[in-house]
Design a protein around this motif. Sequence first.
Motif, PDB file in Angstrom:
ATOM      1  N   ASP A   4      -3.661  27.003 128.603  1.00  0.00           N
ATOM      2  CA  ASP A   4      -3.287  25.647 129.000  1.00  0.00           C
ATOM      3  C   ASP A   4      -4.031  24.674 128.083  1.00  0.00           C
ATOM      4  O   ASP A   4      -5.249  24.536 128.177  1.00  0.00           O
ATOM      5  CB  ASP A   4      -3.680  25.424 130.467  1.00  0.00           C
ATOM      6  CG  ASP A   4      -3.384  24.000 130.937  1.00  0.00           C
ATOM      7  OD1 ASP A   4      -2.999  23.153 130.097  1.00  0.00           O
ATOM      8  OD2 ASP A   4      -3.553  23.732 132.138  1.00  0.00           O
ATOM      9  N   PRO A   5      -3.310  23.988 127.200  1.00  0.00           N
ATOM     10  CA  PRO A   5      -3.991  23.111 126.232  1.00  0.00           C
ATOM     11  C   PRO A   5      -4.839  22.033 126.900  1.00  0.00           C
ATOM     12  O   PRO A   5      -5.893  21.658 126.385  1.00  0.00           O
ATOM     13  CB  PRO A   5      -2.833  22.476 125.457  1.00  0.00           C
ATOM     14  CG  PRO A   5      -1.690  23.412 125.627  1.00  0.00           C
ATOM     15  CD  PRO A   5      -1.850  24.009 127.001  1.00  0.00           C
ATOM     16  N   LYS A   6      -4.385  21.556 128.040  1.00  0.00           N
ATOM     17  CA  LYS A   6      -5.115  20.466 128.691  1.00  0.00           C
ATOM     18  C   LYS A   6      -6.425  20.960 129.295  1.00  0.00           C
ATOM     19  O   LYS A   6      -7.394  20.217 129.372  1.00  0.00           O
ATOM     20  CB  LYS A   6      -4.236  19.821 129.768  1.00  0.00           C
ATOM     21  CG  LYS A   6      -3.170  18.906 129.175  1.00  0.00           C
ATOM     22  CD  LYS A   6      -2.304  18.276 130.250  1.00  0.00           C
ATOM     23  CE  LYS A   6      -1.413  19.313 130.884  1.00  0.00           C
ATOM     24  NZ  LYS A   6      -0.362  18.765 131.740  1.00  0.00           N
ATOM     25  N   HIS A  34      -4.980  22.343 121.650  1.00  0.00           N
ATOM     26  CA  HIS A  34      -3.519  22.406 121.693  1.00  0.00           C
ATOM     27  C   HIS A  34      -3.019  23.804 121.319  1.00  0.00           C
ATOM     28  O   HIS A  34      -3.792  24.664 120.889  1.00  0.00           O
ATOM     29  CB  HIS A  34      -2.934  21.341 120.750  1.00  0.00           C
ATOM     30  CG  HIS A  34      -1.458  21.163 120.891  1.00  0.00           C
ATOM     31  ND1 HIS A  34      -0.862  20.735 122.056  1.00  0.00           N
ATOM     32  CD2 HIS A  34      -0.441  21.361 120.025  1.00  0.00           C
ATOM     33  CE1 HIS A  34       0.449  20.677 121.888  1.00  0.00           C
ATOM     34  NE2 HIS A  34       0.732  21.057 120.665  1.00  0.00           N
ATOM     35  N   LEU A  35      -1.717  23.991 121.468  1.00  0.00           N
ATOM     36  CA  LEU A  35      -1.078  25.250 121.086  1.00  0.00           C
ATOM     37  C   LEU A  35      -1.209  25.473 119.586  1.00  0.00           C
ATOM     38  O   LEU A  35      -1.350  24.522 118.822  1.00  0.00           O
ATOM     39  CB  LEU A  35       0.415  25.203 121.437  1.00  0.00           C
ATOM     40  CG  LEU A  35       0.795  24.761 122.853  1.00  0.00           C
ATOM     41  CD1 LEU A  35       2.307  24.637 122.968  1.00  0.00           C
ATOM     42  CD2 LEU A  35       0.267  25.764 123.861  1.00  0.00           C
ATOM     43  N   TYR A  36      -1.155  26.723 119.165  1.00  0.00           N
ATOM     44  CA  TYR A  36      -1.053  26.995 117.730  1.00  0.00           C
ATOM     45  C   TYR A  36       0.263  26.425 117.214  1.00  0.00           C
ATOM     46  O   TYR A  36       1.274  26.402 117.932  1.00  0.00           O
ATOM     47  CB  TYR A  36      -1.087  28.513 117.477  1.00  0.00           C
ATOM     48  CG  TYR A  36      -2.483  29.112 117.433  1.00  0.00           C
ATOM     49  CD1 TYR A  36      -3.607  28.314 117.581  1.00  0.00           C
ATOM     50  CD2 TYR A  36      -2.673  30.467 117.236  1.00  0.00           C
ATOM     51  CE1 TYR A  36      -4.886  28.855 117.541  1.00  0.00           C
ATOM     52  CE2 TYR A  36      -3.937  31.034 117.194  1.00  0.00           C
ATOM     53  CZ  TYR A  36      -5.053  30.219 117.347  1.00  0.00           C
ATOM     54  OH  TYR A  36      -6.306  30.761 117.304  1.00  0.00           O
ATOM     55  N   TYR A  63      -1.507  11.588 119.400  1.00  0.00           N
ATOM     56  CA  TYR A  63      -2.497  11.745 120.469  1.00  0.00           C
ATOM     57  C   TYR A  63      -3.651  10.747 120.270  1.00  0.00           C
ATOM     58  O   TYR A  63      -4.110  10.105 121.224  1.00  0.00           O
ATOM     59  CB  TYR A  63      -3.022  13.176 120.489  1.00  0.00           C
ATOM     60  CG  TYR A  63      -3.830  13.501 121.712  1.00  0.00           C
ATOM     61  CD1 TYR A  63      -3.230  14.059 122.835  1.00  0.00           C
ATOM     62  CD2 TYR A  63      -5.201  13.245 121.761  1.00  0.00           C
ATOM     63  CE1 TYR A  63      -3.966  14.351 123.972  1.00  0.00           C
ATOM     64  CE2 TYR A  63      -5.944  13.525 122.893  1.00  0.00           C
ATOM     65  CZ  TYR A  63      -5.324  14.081 123.994  1.00  0.00           C
ATOM     66  OH  TYR A  63      -6.060  14.363 125.121  1.00  0.00           O
ATOM     67  N   ALA A 118       2.224  31.327 123.542  1.00  0.00           N
ATOM     68  CA  ALA A 118       0.860  30.792 123.640  1.00  0.00           C
ATOM     69  C   ALA A 118       0.407  31.055 125.064  1.00  0.00           C
ATOM     70  O   ALA A 118       1.182  30.858 125.995  1.00  0.00           O
ATOM     71  CB  ALA A 118       0.806  29.295 123.353  1.00  0.00           C
ATOM     72  N   HIS A 147       1.333  15.248 115.621  1.00  0.00           N
ATOM     73  CA  HIS A 147       1.036  15.279 117.067  1.00  0.00           C
ATOM     74  C   HIS A 147      -0.391  14.773 117.303  1.00  0.00           C
ATOM     75  O   HIS A 147      -0.645  14.005 118.234  1.00  0.00           O
ATOM     76  CB  HIS A 147       1.185  16.696 117.629  1.00  0.00           C
ATOM     77  CG  HIS A 147       2.497  17.351 117.269  1.00  0.00           C
ATOM     78  ND1 HIS A 147       2.683  18.705 117.296  1.00  0.00           N
ATOM     79  CD2 HIS A 147       3.668  16.821 116.851  1.00  0.00           C
ATOM     80  CE1 HIS A 147       3.924  18.976 116.928  1.00  0.00           C
ATOM     81  NE2 HIS A 147       4.537  17.854 116.647  1.00  0.00           N
TER      82      HIS A 147
END
Lengths: 314, 373
Positions: free
Chosen positions: B132-134, B139-141, B155, B129, B151
């Motif tokens: 940066d998800p943040k 989010h990541l795949y 969250y 991936a 998840h």
Amino acid sequence: MNEGLRKAMENDPKVLIMGEDVGKLGGVFRVTDGLQKDFGEARVIDTPLAESGIVGTAIGLALRGYRPVCEIQFDGFVFPAFNQITTQLAKMRMRSLGTLELPVVIRIPCGGGIGAVEHHSESPEAYFTHTGGLRVVACSNPADAYTMIQQAIECPDPVIFFEPKRRYWDKAPVDRDLSKAVPFDKAVVARPGEDVTVLAYGPMVKTALEAAQADEQHSIEVVDVRSLNPLDEETVLESVRRTGRCVVVHEAPVFNGYGGELAARITEKCFYNLEAPVLRVGGFSTPYPPSRLEDHYLPDLDRVLDAVDRTFAW
Amino acid sequence: MIVDAARGAPLGTDAQSPPPELVQLLTPEGERVEHPEYDVNLTPEEIKGLYRDLVIVRRIDTEAVALTRQGELGIWASLLGQEAAQIGSAHALKQDDMAFPSYREHGVAWCRGVDPLDLLGLFRGVNHAGWDPKAHNFHLYTIVIGSHTLHATGYAMGIQRDGAENAAIVYFGDGATSQGDVNEAFVWSAAQNAPIVFFCQNNQWAISEPLEKQSRIPLYRRAEGFGFPGIRVDGNDVFAVHAVTQKALDNARSGQGPTLIEAFTYRMGAHTTTDDPTRYRLQAELESWKLKDPIERLKAYLVKNQLADREFFDAIDAEAKEVGSDLRRRCLELPDPEPTAIWENVYATEHSLLAEERGQFTSYLASFEDVSR
């Protein structure tokens, strides 16, 4: 354990406890006794009976900045969460190129010796030491329980934390000064000796110490491995180089067990120090037996000493 | 009728139950239709923005399929046909809302500001991936089907504990609804009243398995048993998707808990570039869905209502073309990672075993350099 968890919760408001029956009941082993009363239902969460959900939602909470401490009620119930632990929790930091942190602790009461029904006496550590991205530790005594759980919670990596359930009732002095504690990824020499090294972790440390005490012929050194991944090779190898003999003890089946990894590494790195092959003592390659047979299945003082004797017969 | 008549009536069908209601605000011909609960609250500029994103993500997708055919990507999961479901829902998100994608949400990624190049890393094999998800609240795949619904639920529980007025949205497909994790996520989010929207893109096919292999009832009706509302929306109608998602997100943010949205759409391409849909579905089915194309209907609407002219459409096409060719150029320039990247970012903290392995492997590689000298 309870004091260690309480301390961690006091020190960091982001620490959460989650699991089945951890609230009012205080957990089936009472490890979380009183925590919900003092920290509230938002921080000590009685979860639905769904282990994959416990770990999966803990991952989500960690992504939001929390430090969840999950309780898996018994070792045999971790498998519904196995996918979340191995495919998600373990890999997520690497997959994110280091941008995500997963400070999740998964506490697993482990091992046999309490006369339980099936699925309540398992030692599944090797499944987790085989997965990169996880730290795997096992405490063996009250003092380590107090310190190691706090160190695990502080750790930014996911930690599988094994608690030997039959040792929950043990009593010993606990030093509350965390600054003096050995780092949780280090092994310790639990009893110094000269003739043979016995490597053990979790419930078998006490058994190994009893064996060392009972053996009048040999001076047995007991090393409490404590951290299975990463392994503190330095402490382990230093001991074996000194004694020249080694016996590895765990409750899990010997075949493909963690002891195989220890034996292989010691053989590779201490070959010219060894007076005998590294011997392994552990469970058999069968499902865990009914509890009336568990005394035969579980390594005890005599089986440890039998292996010690065999290393001297070489 | 519970499942398309062409596929036969499943067991347990209640003959008295009314047909599933599909929220639609824009017909396949581009006609606006009224709905008692939902309306379009978008300005002409916002509508044109939707059109732009629809066209661009289709172009990104086309480019990625071509790059795969040419051996530059190992595989690609095409979003063709699902653009409106993704763009409509993503436009309903606020900056601080968090989206959890499956692995086909390239359109959502685009709307969250993820560089399309960063999507290619996974499929080219240079990383797992690239973003940066943040930084994007994206989010990541997640490739293990349905795992990320938990998840997202966790969250959302974090959002609750922070006292924030945001929501999480999680994207998954019709096949994922059979997974235990998805059902656990439904149970948890209901019990916790978590601020989450479950966005199911029912594209009718889980690789080769049609919906009737997964469910005896329409997917949106699953929600009722878990104790929260479920709604089916025309997934090829970007207006309806936007309106329905916006309402569900508002509900989540205001403490009314989860919603399951079933975006009824169609995977017009293969599951991935390794798949061959001609082995399991009829061409006629694809042809019928082509008539419901999400981009064509919005274009018809824009033309009919004189909101856009030829110049606008030409400019969007040119921009999409530029995004595509830029993506191609940068994909070809993506370097292979160094071998030692294998050991990077596995742990946040020092790990003796990894250090040892990395050292040994580096020496091993260096031994070849000695030979060549």
